[in-house]
Scaffold this motif. Structure first.
Motif, mmCIF file in Angstrom:
data_model
loop_
_atom_site.group_PDB
_atom_site.id
_atom_site.type_symbol
_atom_site.label_atom_id
_atom_site.label_comp_id
_atom_site.label_asym_id
_atom_site.label_seq_id
_atom_site.Cartn_x
_atom_site.Cartn_y
_atom_site.Cartn_z
ATOM 1 N N GLY A 211 -6.831 20.089 25.084
ATOM 2 C CA GLY A 211 -7.438 20.804 25.814
ATOM 3 C C GLY A 211 -7.016 22.556 25.464
ATOM 4 N N SER A 212 -6.321 22.524 24.341
ATOM 5 C CA SER A 212 -6.131 23.856 23.980
ATOM 6 C C SER A 212 -6.757 24.327 22.707
ATOM 7 C CB SER A 212 -4.495 23.878 23.518
ATOM 8 O OG SER A 212 -3.915 23.549 24.664
ATOM 9 N N TYR A 213 -7.030 25.440 22.403
ATOM 10 C CA TYR A 213 -7.436 26.021 21.140
ATOM 11 C C TYR A 213 -7.374 27.419 20.946
ATOM 12 C CZ TYR A 213 -11.211 27.850 24.365
ATOM 13 O OH TYR A 213 -11.673 28.626 25.379
ATOM 14 N N ALA B 63 -15.278 18.671 24.767
ATOM 15 C CA ALA B 63 -15.234 19.404 23.496
ATOM 16 C C ALA B 63 -16.659 19.712 22.905
ATOM 17 C CB ALA B 63 -14.382 18.751 22.475
ATOM 18 N N PHE C 182 -8.828 20.845 21.047
ATOM 19 C CA PHE C 182 -9.119 21.039 22.290
ATOM 20 C C PHE C 182 -9.383 19.209 22.860
ATOM 21 C CE2 PHE C 182 -12.203 20.515 25.834
ATOM 22 C CZ PHE C 182 -12.054 21.763 26.555
ATOM 23 N N LEU D 74 -11.375 14.941 27.566
ATOM 24 C CA LEU D 74 -11.334 16.140 26.606
ATOM 25 C C LEU D 74 -12.228 15.791 25.478
ATOM 26 C CD1 LEU D 74 -7.518 16.305 26.732
ATOM 27 C CD2 LEU D 74 -8.923 17.910 27.755
ATOM 28 N N GLN E 99 -3.986 24.503 27.315
ATOM 29 C CA GLN E 99 -4.024 23.676 28.422
ATOM 30 C C GLN E 99 -2.564 23.466 29.111
ATOM 31 O OE1 GLN E 99 -5.117 22.463 30.911
ATOM 32 N NE2 GLN E 99 -6.099 20.583 30.963
ATOM 33 N N LEU F 172 -12.055 22.865 18.121
ATOM 34 C CA LEU F 172 -12.517 21.966 18.862
ATOM 35 C C LEU F 172 -11.669 20.442 18.588
ATOM 36 C CD1 LEU F 172 -16.541 22.337 18.602
ATOM 37 C CD2 LEU F 172 -14.852 22.910 20.454
#
Length: 412
Positions: free
Chosen positions: A129-131, A96, A125, A92, A148, A122
């Protein structure tokens, strides 16, 4: 990969943005690596997985240039193995930086503000893994929240020797916080993830779950939290985009009807009425580029109303073979032409899905059209969905165990 990217760019050269709903890495990627590489360390595998995902990201950047590309991570996208990940992993953190370009492309048109927003995106993330980013102009007050949801999967497990730190509750808290902030800012939201919420009909039928005898159907996720959060924000969520099944699917997230306990005082009734007034959320599951299940590769071209951020129409292009060599692409179907309605809205989708549900045999024209397009290229996939049509039709708009059971069992 090359053929599909070239086709997508040529078919929509003026596209404002592109989305990829997960699985940059191939199925059984870790198994293939171990077979080909022989003896290797976990660190070497993680590095190779990052490089491969970064290569796909690079090809996306090269294809679409300055056009932002938003990527969700799938269950295969990990440096630890399928359905396996840990918060803040090397995969991850390294990926990013490689996805910075697509995220930065549309965060903002103002330099310092863009750097600030992208930095926050970022940072999240690199953790899980989310944003969350703003959708580009001319979409008015548009926001894309990418989740994510591997950590929400019923098959999820942490990397070897690590704890499952990104619990479903933490992921849901982050998503709800983002949605609450978007509502306060009067934004129009798209949500994207890889694994869809709701009932996994294929797994349920394959495992012969006796749903009407009290057994629970199989869910894609570990619980129903994603359904509850998204339906609570139906007033601002214009579309939810998922992948995973490799099929072309439409679903509708409705709030679950009030239970017996909601008939108490007037305050409870008012609260129930307010909840039921929240619009449903439409879901579009995107068919895959990968033909691993026997489907033909496809790309989906969308038309969006910039004022409302509503998906007005879409076309699916399909390849004529599964190799990418000497491939020609043609239009499989256009939503508005096939179903004689324009606007992928809760009202239009609900009307279609209610019609599917009423058609128990699955032989009405709209039902057979859907079955034909469900599996790009037709064939065995079309037959498979026809054989479980009543159960599948129930799952299209009954995304919780209780509502699915009621639908399936009342129809017997």
């Amino acid at each position: 990969l090359q053929a599909s990217l070239r086709t997508a760019h040529q078919a929509a050269p003026g596209a404002r943005f592109a989305v990829v709903s997960g699985d940059l890495l191939a199925h059984s990627f870790d198994c293939r690596f171990k077979y080909l590489a022989g003896k290797s360390t976990e660190a070497e595998y993680a590095a190779f997985a990052v490089n491969t995902a970064a290569y796909v990201a690079l090809k996306l950047k090269e294809t679409f240039g300055a056009t932002p590309v938003y990527v969700a991570l799938g269950n295969n996208d990990s440096g630890c193995g399928d359905y396996t990940e840990s918060s803040g992993s090397v995969f991850l953190r390294s990926l990013a930086a490689n996805l910075a370009g697509p995220a930065a492309g549309a965060a903002s048109n103002k330099g310092h503000e863009r750097e600030h927003v992208v930095g926050l995106a970022l940072r999240q993330f690199a953790t899980d893994g989310s944003y969350s980013v703003r959708l580009p102009a001319p979409i008015v007050r548009g926001r894309l929240i990418v989740l994510q949801d591997l950590f929400l999967s019923r098959n999820y497990k942490p990397c070897a020797g690590e704890a499952a730190t990104a619990a479903p509750a933490e992921e849901m808290a982050w998503l709800e916080n983002q949605l609450a902030r978007a509502r306060s800012a009067h934004e129009q939201v798209w949500v994207m993830a890889h694994l869809p919420p709701g009932i996994d009909v294929y797994s349920t039928e394959r495992n012969r779950r006796k749903v009407c005898d009290g057994q629970s159907p199989d869910l894609f996720l570990v619980g129903e939290d994603l359904v509850k959060v998204l339906t609570a924000y139906g007033d601002i969520v214009r579309l939810a985009v998922f992948g995973h099944t490799h099929n072309d699917e439409m679903h509708l997230l409705r709030q679950e009807p009030a239970g017996k306990g909601d008939k108490g005082d007037k305050g409870d009734k008012a609260d129930v009425a307010a909840k039921m007034a929240v619009p449903p959320v439409v879901i579009k599951q995107i068919p895959s580029v990968s033909p691993i299940n026997g489907n033909l590769p496809s790309v989906t071209l969308a038309e969006i109303d910039p004022q409302t951020a509503v998906l007005e129409d879409f076309r699916v292009l399909q390849a004529n073979n599964t190799t990418g060599i000497d491939t020609t692409w043609s239009e499989e179907y256009q939503f508005s032409k096939l179903y004689k309605v324009r606007g992928y809205t809760p009202e239009n989708v609900a009307k279609l899905l209610d019609g599917f549900l009423a058609d128990r045999t699955g032989l009405a024209q709209a039902s057979t059209d859907y079955q034909q397009m469900f599996f790009v290229g037709g064939g065995r996939g079309t037959l498979a969905i026809h054989l479980v049509w009543p159960q599948y039709a129930c799952a299209m708009e009954n995304m919780t165990v209780s509502t699915y059971r009621t639908c399936v069992c009342q129809s017997k």
